[in-house]
Design a protein around this motif. Structure first.
Motif, PDB file in Angstrom:
ATOM      1  N   UNK A  22       0.869  -1.178   0.000  1.00 13.06           N
ATOM      2  CA  UNK A  22       0.000   0.000   0.000  1.00 13.06           C
ATOM      3  C   UNK A  22       0.902   1.222   0.000  1.00 13.06           C
ATOM      4  N   UNK A  23       0.725   2.090  -0.966  1.00 11.11           N
ATOM      5  CA  UNK A  23       1.653   3.190  -1.169  1.00 11.11           C
ATOM      6  C   UNK A  23       1.062   4.535  -0.771  1.00 11.11           C
ATOM      7  N   UNK A  24       1.921   5.386  -0.210  1.00  9.38           N
ATOM      8  CA  UNK A  24       1.671   6.817  -0.007  1.00  9.38           C
ATOM      9  C   UNK A  24       0.394   7.112   0.765  1.00  9.38           C
ATOM     10  N   UNK A  25       0.304   6.554   1.990  1.00 10.67           N
ATOM     11  CA  UNK A  25      -0.802   6.904   2.888  1.00 10.67           C
ATOM     12  C   UNK A  25      -0.373   8.147   3.676  1.00 10.67           C
ATOM     13  N   UNK A  26      -1.044   9.291   3.497  1.00 11.21           N
ATOM     14  CA  UNK A  26      -0.608  10.509   4.184  1.00 11.21           C
ATOM     15  C   UNK A  26      -1.005  10.493   5.657  1.00 11.21           C
TER      16      UNK A  26
END
Length: 271
Positions: free
Chosen positions: A105-109
Motif C-alpha cells: 500500500x503506497x503513499x498513505x498521508x
C-alpha cells in the motif's frame, strides 16, 4: 499467578525479512483487487472536524475545559468497536484497504500523531504489517484473526506492506476522540490478544494493575498520547513474558490510548 516474571528487550521497530519495497513492487503484478493490489474505501462521514490551518498541517480542536462532560463509562473502549460507526477510529480521514493476498500500500498521508492500524484476516498464520517513513519498522505480527496495533507517526507519506495469504482488511487512522468518549480513572479493560483501548485522560501519576494468562508469550502495555510522534510510546508500563500479575506506576499526561500486545487473556485496572 507466578513468581518473579521474566522481561524482554522491547524491539517494536525490528525489520523482518519482509520488505516494504519488495511488497510495494508486488502491487504491479496483478489485476485490480487481486494479489498485491488492495482496494481502498473511505468512511462515509459528512462531518468535518473543527480545524484551522497552521504551517501546512491542519490543527484538530476540541473543548476540554473542566465544564466539558466526559464519559462516565467504567471500561475503556476497544478501538475496533468504532469501525462500524460513522466515524471509524474517531478519524473522518481514516482509510480502509482490503485484499486476498500479500500486498503493498503506497503513499498513505499521515499527520504527526498517534496512529492506529486495525486489522482482520482469515489466515491461520501470522498477520504481518510493516511500514517505512521516518518511523519505519514492524507495526504488528499477530496470529489474532482480528485486532489492532499502533505507532507514533511523524508527518509524511507512509508505505505499508501486508503479509498474509488469505482475505484481509486493514483500517488506518489517527484517533481524535470527542470529549463525551473520553474516560477518566478509575477504569478497567480486558481482552484476548492484541488490542488498542482508550481514550483516557491522565493528569498525574497513575497506577496500572495488569494480569496476563500465558504459557510464555509476550505481555506489553504501552501508553500513547494522541499527540505522540517519533515512533515510540510515551510510557512502557509492562514488558513481561508469560503469566503475570503485578502493578506499575507511570506519569503519562493528556488524552491517551493503550496498546496491548498479548498472546492470551489479559486484564487491566487503571487508578
Amino acid at each position: 499467578m507466578t513468581g518473579r516474571p521474566q522481561t524482554r528487550c522491547l524491539d517494536r521497530r525490528a525489520i523482518l525479512g519482509l520488505s516494504v519495497s519488495g511488497l510495494a513492487a508486488l502491487a504491479g503484478c496483478g489485476d485490480a483487487n487481486t494479489a498485491g493490489e488492495p482496494s481502498e474505501s473511505d468512511p462515509d462521514n459528512s462531518e468535518e472536524p473543527n480545524e484551522s490551518e497552521t504551517e501546512g498541517e491542519t490543527v484538530r480542536e476540541r473543548n476540554l475545559d473542566d465544564e466539558t462532560e466526559r464519559s462516565d463509562a467504567s471500561t475503556l473502549l476497544n478501538i475496533r468497536d468504532t469501525l462500524d460507526t460513522d466515524n471509524p477510529l474517531f478519524d473522518p480521514q481514516s482509510k480502509t484497504f482490503t485484499s486476498d493476498a500479500s500486498a503493498g500500500i503506497e503513499a498513505v498521508p499521515l499527520r504527526s500523531g498517534f496512529t492506529v492500524v486495525a486489522f482482520e484476516h482469515d489466515g491461520e498464520d501470522d498477520f504481518i504489517v510493516e511500514t517505512d517513513g521516518s518511523v519505519g519498522g514492524l507495526v504488528v505480527k499477530s496470529s489474532d484473526t482480528a485486532g489492532a496495533a499502533c505507532f507514533a507517526a511523524d508527518r509524511g507519506d507512509y508505505n505499508f506492506a501486508v503479509a498474509t495469504e488469505k482475505n484481509w482488511s486493514m483500517t488506518v487512522g489517527q484517533p481524535f476522540a470527542p470529549p463525551e468518549e473520553i474516560r477518566t480513572p478509575s477504569v478497567s479493560a480486558s481482552g484476548d490478544g492484541h488490542a488498542v483501548v482508550g481514550p483516557i485522560e491522565l493528569a498525574e501519576t497513575t497506577t496500572f494493575i495488569g494480569e496476563h494468562e500465558s504459557d510464555g508469550g509476550n505481555f506489553v502495555v504501552e501508553v500513547y498520547n494522541e499527540d505522540a510522534s517519533g515512533g515510540t510510546p510515551d510510557e512502557v508500563v509492562f514488558n513481561q513474558i508469560g503469566e503475570f500479575s503485578g502493578e506499575a506506576r507511570a506519569d503519562p499526561a493528556g488524552i491517551s490510548w493503550l496498546e496491548i500486545e498479548a498472546d492470551g487473556v489479559w486484564r487491566l485496572e487503571i487508578e
